[in-house]
Design a protein around this motif. Structure first.
Motif, PDB file in Angstrom:
ATOM      1  N   PRO A  29       0.693  -1.189   0.067  1.00 43.07           N
ATOM      2  CA  PRO A  29      -0.068   0.020   0.156  1.00 43.07           C
ATOM      3  C   PRO A  29       0.807   1.369  -0.002  1.00 43.07           C
ATOM      4  CG  PRO A  29      -0.788  -1.693   1.404  1.00 43.07           C
ATOM      5  CD  PRO A  29       0.398  -2.145   1.220  1.00 43.07           C
ATOM      6  N   VAL A  30       1.999   1.219   0.730  1.00 41.12           N
ATOM      7  CA  VAL A  30       2.917   2.303   0.679  1.00 41.12           C
ATOM      8  C   VAL A  30       3.423   2.741  -0.552  1.00 41.12           C
ATOM      9  CG1 VAL A  30       4.909   3.320   1.777  1.00 41.12           C
ATOM     10  CG2 VAL A  30       3.359   2.348   3.323  1.00 41.12           C
ATOM     11  N   ARG A  45       3.693   5.616  -5.469  1.00 44.87           N
ATOM     12  CA  ARG A  45       3.795   5.558  -7.005  1.00 44.87           C
ATOM     13  C   ARG A  45       2.782   6.320  -7.478  1.00 44.87           C
ATOM     14  NH1 ARG A  45       5.142  -0.135  -9.350  1.00 44.87           N
ATOM     15  NH2 ARG A  45       7.015   0.587  -7.956  1.00 44.87           N
ATOM     16  N   TRP A  46       1.564   6.134  -7.347  1.00 43.04           N
ATOM     17  CA  TRP A  46       0.296   6.630  -7.940  1.00 43.04           C
ATOM     18  C   TRP A  46      -0.473   7.744  -7.342  1.00 43.04           C
ATOM     19  CZ3 TRP A  46       0.485   3.982 -12.276  1.00 43.04           C
ATOM     20  CH2 TRP A  46       1.049   2.725 -12.294  1.00 43.04           C
ATOM     21  N   ILE A  47       0.028   8.139  -6.252  1.00 44.22           N
ATOM     22  CA  ILE A  47      -0.622   9.671  -5.659  1.00 44.22           C
ATOM     23  C   ILE A  47       0.466  10.481  -5.341  1.00 44.22           C
ATOM     24  CG2 ILE A  47      -2.131  10.357  -3.850  1.00 44.22           C
ATOM     25  CD1 ILE A  47      -3.380   7.752  -3.635  1.00 44.22           C
ATOM     26  N   PRO A 102       3.019  11.758  -8.209  1.00 44.94           N
ATOM     27  CA  PRO A 102       2.417  12.927  -9.332  1.00 44.94           C
ATOM     28  C   PRO A 102       2.027  14.015  -8.689  1.00 44.94           C
ATOM     29  CG  PRO A 102       1.402  10.411  -9.823  1.00 44.94           C
ATOM     30  CD  PRO A 102       2.281  10.464  -8.401  1.00 44.94           C
ATOM     31  N   VAL A 103       1.501  13.977  -7.660  1.00 46.32           N
ATOM     32  CA  VAL A 103       1.187  15.227  -7.079  1.00 46.32           C
ATOM     33  C   VAL A 103       2.379  16.169  -6.614  1.00 46.32           C
ATOM     34  CG1 VAL A 103       0.255  16.238  -4.755  1.00 46.32           C
ATOM     35  CG2 VAL A 103      -0.942  14.336  -6.005  1.00 46.32           C
ATOM     36  N   GLY A 104       3.364  15.285  -6.346  1.00 42.64           N
ATOM     37  CA  GLY A 104       4.787  15.917  -6.028  1.00 42.64           C
ATOM     38  C   GLY A 104       5.348  16.718  -7.130  1.00 42.64           C
ATOM     39  N   ARG A 105       5.180  16.076  -8.536  1.00 42.66           N
ATOM     40  CA  ARG A 105       5.763  16.515  -9.575  1.00 42.66           C
ATOM     41  C   ARG A 105       4.787  17.569 -10.310  1.00 42.66           C
ATOM     42  NH1 ARG A 105       6.692  10.989 -10.879  1.00 42.66           N
ATOM     43  NH2 ARG A 105       4.774  10.628 -11.676  1.00 42.66           N
ATOM     44  N   ALA A 106       3.431  17.592 -10.083  1.00 46.26           N
ATOM     45  CA  ALA A 106       2.662  18.574 -10.232  1.00 46.26           C
ATOM     46  C   ALA A 106       3.113  19.923  -9.513  1.00 46.26           C
ATOM     47  CB  ALA A 106       1.250  18.011 -10.107  1.00 46.26           C
ATOM     48  N   LEU A 107       2.953  19.608  -8.285  1.00 46.15           N
ATOM     49  CA  LEU A 107       3.424  20.854  -7.298  1.00 46.15           C
ATOM     50  C   LEU A 107       5.020  21.270  -7.706  1.00 46.15           C
ATOM     51  CD1 LEU A 107       2.127  19.424  -3.835  1.00 46.15           C
ATOM     52  CD2 LEU A 107       1.065  21.322  -5.205  1.00 46.15           C
TER      53      LEU A 107
END
Length: 395
Positions: free
Chosen positions: A246-247, A252-254, A257-262
């Motif tokens: 789960p980690v 990988r999926w949350i 991507p959010v970090g790259r977007a930020l």
């Protein structure tokens, strides 16, 4: 000369659609927000420089620099000079006098005394102590020879005694060696043979028992390791399924991507802030120049025009029609006043002369007229090296 082919420069990586989509709106919003801040900042900079140049620096000079300079120049330096003079008068001069007129003569006297005492000691050593020392040395040599003869006799006697004791000890050692070789050695060999037999019997009895114990211990260790390995494998897979997977999926999926977007948003915001700050600087410069031009056309140019076109001609007219006549009149009044005062002084002088003539006769007047006449040069006199044509210095 470099003949090798240079590698082609790498092209920048392509930008994503998110970057292109948020760049223009972010820059517009940031520019709208940054322009007032830059205007206020530039205004504060101008005000700060004005205050620094025309308020803080003069106050610093007036309140700190000049008092410190005055304190140093008019208090510290005179006090230091006075202290130096007092130190010279109270310390240096007395010490120099003490050294010159007290310590130097005393030192010379002590040196003369020491030289005299040294010469006396040298004479005593050469004339008294040296002969006495030679006699004492001769006596000591004789005593030493006698003591050497006596000690030689004593040493020979002691050597004979030591040789006798050594012969006795050698006999005792030979006896002990015979006892060890003929009695103790056979007994020791028998004891060793007996102990070897007992050890062989014990080894024949206890070796199978020890091997059985070792085999049981190895089996128990293998069983324990198998149990622990199984439990560890189960816990590993449980932890992997319930925690790690789960980690990893969350990262990988949350989160990634959010970090790259930020990161993209933050980079664009930072770049937008830089561009907006520079553009706001240009806008602030334009606004400042506009305000300066507006101030010049609203205030400076009218004041300059009034000064040049109105005040200057009016001032010239006032100068030519009022001030110059007033100055001429004042100068005329001054000349008239000086002439009146000179006439009054002459009248007073004549009155004093008349009073003097009435009281004392004409002798004083004759001398005064002669003195006045002597102040004027005579036409018949010629100028020589020993005479002067000046009325005030003429004899």
């Amino acid at each position: 000369m470099d003949l090798e082919k240079q590698p082609a420069p790498q092209a920048p990586p392509p930008e994503g659609c998110l970057t292109v989509a948020i760049r223009i709106p972010v820059r517009i919003v940031v520019l709208v927000l940054v322009v007032p801040v830059r205007l206020v900042w530039d205004a504060l900079v101008v005000v700060g420089r004005f205050l620094r140049d025309y308020l803080v620096r003069p106050l610093w000079r007036a309140l700190v620099v000049w008092p410190c300079v005055a304190l140093w120049r008019y208090l510290v330096v005179p006090v230091a000079k006075a202290v130096g003079w007092l130190g010279k008068v109270l310390l240096v001069v007395p010490l120099v006098w003490l050294y010159r007129y007290v310590l130097t003569p005393v030192g010379h006297g002590i040196a003369w005394t020491v030289r005299g005492v040294g010469a006396g000691l040298v004479w005593v050593y050469a004339r008294v102590l040296t002969p006495v020392g030679h006699g004492v040395l001769w006596v000591l040599k004789g005593l030493g020879a006698g003591l050497v003869w006596i000690l030689t006799l004593i040493a020979n006697g002691l050597a004979a005694v030591v040789r006798g004791i050594a012969w006795v000890l050698r006999g005792i050692g030979a006896g002990l060696t015979w006892v060890y070789a003929r009695m103790f050695t056979p007994v020791g060999h028998g004891i060793v043979w007996l102990l070897k037999g007992v050890g062989a019997v014990l080894a024949w009895i206890f070796t199978p028992v020890g091997r059985a114990i070792v085999w049981c211990a190895r089996g128990l260790a293998w069983l324990a390791s198998a149990v622990v390995t199984g439990i560890g494998a189960g816990l590993y897979w449980i932890a992997r399924i319930l925690l790690v997977l789960p980690v990893v999926a969350l990262w990988r999926w949350i989160l990634a991507p959010v970090g790259r977007a930020l990161a993209v948003v933050g980079r664009e915001v930072w770049d937008a802030l830089g561009h907006a700050w520079r553009i706001a600087g240009r806008i602030s410069l334009v606004v400042g120049r506009f305000l300066a031009t507006l101030f010049r056309w609203i205030f400076v140019e009218p004041v300059r025009w009034v000064y040049r076109e109105i005040l200057t001609p009016v001032g010239h007219v006032i100068r030519d029609t009022v001030l110059r006549p007033v100055a001429e009149a004042a100068r005329s009044v001054g000349r008239i006043t000086r002439a009146a005062l000179a006439s009054a002084r002459e009248s007073v002088r004549q009155a004093r002369a008349d009073v003097r003539r009435m009281l004392f006769g004409d002798a004083g007047g004759t001398r005064e007229r002669e003195a006045v006449a002597r102040r004027e040069p005579q036409a018949a006199d010629t100028r020589t090296l020993g005479s002067s044509t000046t009325a005030l210095t003429k004899d």
